[in-house]
Design an enzyme around this catalytic site. Structure first.
Site, PDB file in Angstrom:
ATOM      1  N   ASP A 122       0.753  -1.196   0.045  1.00  0.00           N
ATOM      2  CA  ASP A 122      -0.025  -0.156   0.095  1.00  0.00           C
ATOM      3  C   ASP A 122       0.692   1.167  -0.010  1.00  0.00           C
ATOM      4  O   ASP A 122       2.035   0.962  -0.232  1.00  0.00           O
ATOM      5  CB  ASP A 122      -0.946  -0.041   1.282  1.00  0.00           C
ATOM      6  CG  ASP A 122      -0.356   0.121   2.528  1.00  0.00           C
ATOM      7  OD1 ASP A 122       0.973   0.279   2.487  1.00  0.00           O
ATOM      8  OD2 ASP A 122      -1.120   0.236   3.402  1.00  0.00           O
ATOM      9  N   HIS A 123       0.325   2.296   0.305  1.00  0.00           N
ATOM     10  CA  HIS A 123       1.121   3.642   0.066  1.00  0.00           C
ATOM     11  C   HIS A 123       2.076   3.838   1.068  1.00  0.00           C
ATOM     12  O   HIS A 123       3.261   4.581   1.067  1.00  0.00           O
ATOM     13  CB  HIS A 123      -0.096   4.938   0.278  1.00  0.00           C
ATOM     14  CG  HIS A 123      -0.682   4.803   1.653  1.00  0.00           C
ATOM     15  ND1 HIS A 123      -1.633   3.877   1.555  1.00  0.00           N
ATOM     16  CD2 HIS A 123      -0.688   5.393   2.808  1.00  0.00           C
ATOM     17  CE1 HIS A 123      -2.440   3.989   2.817  1.00  0.00           C
ATOM     18  NE2 HIS A 123      -1.710   5.010   3.656  1.00  0.00           N
ATOM     19  N   CYS A 151       2.730  -3.734   3.871  1.00  0.00           N
ATOM     20  CA  CYS A 151       2.032  -2.484   4.153  1.00  0.00           C
ATOM     21  C   CYS A 151       2.589  -1.936   5.781  1.00  0.00           C
ATOM     22  O   CYS A 151       3.584  -2.140   5.918  1.00  0.00           O
ATOM     23  CB  CYS A 151       0.372  -2.747   4.460  1.00  0.00           C
ATOM     24  SG  CYS A 151      -0.110  -3.886   5.740  1.00  0.00           S
ATOM     25  N   GLY A 173       1.914  -4.954   7.775  1.00  0.00           N
ATOM     26  CA  GLY A 173       2.246  -6.420   7.166  1.00  0.00           C
ATOM     27  C   GLY A 173       0.897  -7.235   7.440  1.00  0.00           C
ATOM     28  O   GLY A 173       0.777  -8.290   6.645  1.00  0.00           O
ATOM     29  N   GLN A 174      -0.007  -6.814   8.273  1.00  0.00           N
ATOM     30  CA  GLN A 174      -0.714  -7.644   8.463  1.00  0.00           C
ATOM     31  C   GLN A 174      -2.200  -7.606   7.632  1.00  0.00           C
ATOM     32  O   GLN A 174      -2.715  -8.663   7.166  1.00  0.00           O
ATOM     33  CB  GLN A 174      -1.393  -7.298  10.176  1.00  0.00           C
ATOM     34  CG  GLN A 174      -0.319  -7.645  11.256  1.00  0.00           C
ATOM     35  CD  GLN A 174       0.165  -8.876  11.563  1.00  0.00           C
ATOM     36  OE1 GLN A 174      -0.456 -10.043  10.989  1.00  0.00           O
ATOM     37  NE2 GLN A 174       1.294  -9.269  12.228  1.00  0.00           N
ATOM     38  N   GLY A 175      -2.564  -6.494   7.563  1.00  0.00           N
ATOM     39  CA  GLY A 175      -3.770  -6.455   6.626  1.00  0.00           C
ATOM     40  C   GLY A 175      -3.804  -6.983   5.252  1.00  0.00           C
ATOM     41  O   GLY A 175      -4.549  -7.306   4.690  1.00  0.00           O
ATOM     42  N   ASN A 200       5.946 -24.510   6.225  1.00  0.00           N
ATOM     43  CA  ASN A 200       4.566 -24.167   5.865  1.00  0.00           C
ATOM     44  C   ASN A 200       4.450 -24.022   4.217  1.00  0.00           C
ATOM     45  O   ASN A 200       3.345 -23.807   3.691  1.00  0.00           O
ATOM     46  CB  ASN A 200       4.143 -22.954   6.333  1.00  0.00           C
ATOM     47  CG  ASN A 200       4.402 -22.859   7.814  1.00  0.00           C
ATOM     48  OD1 ASN A 200       5.059 -21.963   8.485  1.00  0.00           O
ATOM     49  ND2 ASN A 200       3.797 -23.843   8.649  1.00  0.00           N
ATOM     50  N   ARG A 257       6.437  -0.411   9.075  1.00  0.00           N
ATOM     51  CA  ARG A 257       6.415   0.380  10.281  1.00  0.00           C
ATOM     52  C   ARG A 257       7.026  -0.586  11.530  1.00  0.00           C
ATOM     53  O   ARG A 257       6.724  -0.247  12.824  1.00  0.00           O
ATOM     54  CB  ARG A 257       4.779   1.043  10.812  1.00  0.00           C
ATOM     55  CG  ARG A 257       4.482   1.843   9.704  1.00  0.00           C
ATOM     56  CD  ARG A 257       3.438   2.377  10.121  1.00  0.00           C
ATOM     57  NE  ARG A 257       2.903   3.375   8.956  1.00  0.00           N
ATOM     58  CZ  ARG A 257       1.720   3.577   8.544  1.00  0.00           C
ATOM     59  NH1 ARG A 257       0.658   2.806   9.077  1.00  0.00           N
ATOM     60  NH2 ARG A 257       1.365   4.488   7.558  1.00  0.00           N
ATOM     61  N   ARG A 265       0.494 -31.595   6.591  1.00  0.00           N
ATOM     62  CA  ARG A 265      -0.106 -30.446   7.273  1.00  0.00           C
ATOM     63  C   ARG A 265      -0.368 -29.288   6.419  1.00  0.00           C
ATOM     64  O   ARG A 265      -1.488 -28.816   6.544  1.00  0.00           O
ATOM     65  CB  ARG A 265       0.848 -29.933   8.585  1.00  0.00           C
ATOM     66  CG  ARG A 265       1.126 -30.996   9.456  1.00  0.00           C
ATOM     67  CD  ARG A 265       2.273 -30.712  10.436  1.00  0.00           C
ATOM     68  NE  ARG A 265       2.492 -31.722  11.139  1.00  0.00           N
ATOM     69  CZ  ARG A 265       3.737 -32.110  12.099  1.00  0.00           C
ATOM     70  NH1 ARG A 265       4.533 -31.098  11.809  1.00  0.00           N
ATOM     71  NH2 ARG A 265       3.821 -33.042  12.934  1.00  0.00           N
TER      72      ARG A 265
HETATM   73  C1  RB5 Z   1      -2.499   2.215   6.573  1.00  0.00           C
HETATM   74  O1  RB5 Z   1      -2.233   3.496   7.294  1.00  0.00           O
HETATM   75  C2  RB5 Z   1      -2.323   0.826   7.517  1.00  0.00           C
HETATM   76  O2  RB5 Z   1      -3.405   0.682   7.916  1.00  0.00           O
HETATM   77  C3  RB5 Z   1      -1.942  -0.302   6.570  1.00  0.00           C
HETATM   78  O3  RB5 Z   1      -0.795   0.061   5.986  1.00  0.00           O
HETATM   79  C4  RB5 Z   1      -1.584  -1.546   7.336  1.00  0.00           C
HETATM   80  O4  RB5 Z   1      -0.890  -1.221   8.417  1.00  0.00           O
HETATM   81  C5  RB5 Z   1      -3.066  -2.200   7.466  1.00  0.00           C
HETATM   82  O5  RB5 Z   1      -2.858  -3.501   8.171  1.00  0.00           O
END
Ligand code: RB5
Length: 149
Positions: free
Chosen positions: A12-13, A69, A72-74, A103, A113, A140
């Site tokens: 993402d951005h 992102c 990295g989770q979303g 896996n 971040r 598995r």
């Molecule tokens: C964007 O602000 C943030 O939500 C996205 O980069 C990510 O961390 C989501 O999982």
């Protein structure tokens, strides 16, 4: 024909700069980086970028995918909704190695971040150089695939 030397990259951005650094890093190792952006910093939506990279991997166009992102989770959650994708978020090289060895992960997600560039490149290297061990792990992974309805 499966593109064994192609890596899909998206973010993402929040993670454009790190994604481009990773693209340069893997190209220097002989991979082809299929970097599908984005390239401009306007706020965008991570699910669409996770899905787009995942489709390239699931279709066989790319051998691996690396997505980023903020955490990295979303973007990982979105990628894992695509049939055939096994994506893990990693903030350390050990985990990145293990998601390949145990896996059979075909995608790696990193949070810009969470880790700095040097660590991110080590994580990428661990992921790309590890090999799936098969055996009991294949059983598995097959059980994971059986959950895809
Ligand atoms: C964007 O602000 C943030 O939500 C996205 O980069 C990510 O961390 C989501 O999982």
């Amino acid at each position: 024909m499966p593109a064994t030397n192609r890596i899909a990259l998206s973010s993402d951005h929040a993670a454009i700069q790190l994604r481009q650094a990773i693209a340069g890093h893997v190209v220097a190792q002989g991979w082809i980086a299929v970097d599908i952006g984005p390239t401009t910093p306007e706020s965008t939506h991570y699910p669409q970028h996770g899905e787009a990279a995942a489709r390239l991997v699931a279709s066989g166009d790319c051998r691996f995918g690396i997505i980023l992102c903020g955490t990295g989770q979303g973007i990982m959650m979105a990628a894992n909704k695509v049939r055939g994708i096994r994506c893990g978020v990693c903030a350390d090289p050990f985990s990145a190695r293990m998601i390949r060895q145990h896996n059979d992960a075909n995608m790696l997600s990193i949070g810009v971040r969470v880790v700095g560039e040097g660590l991110a490149l080590d994580i990428v290297d661990a992921f790309l150089t590890a090999r799936f061990e098969g055996g009991r792990h294949a059983t598995r992974v097959g059980m994971i695939e059986a959950l895809e309805v």
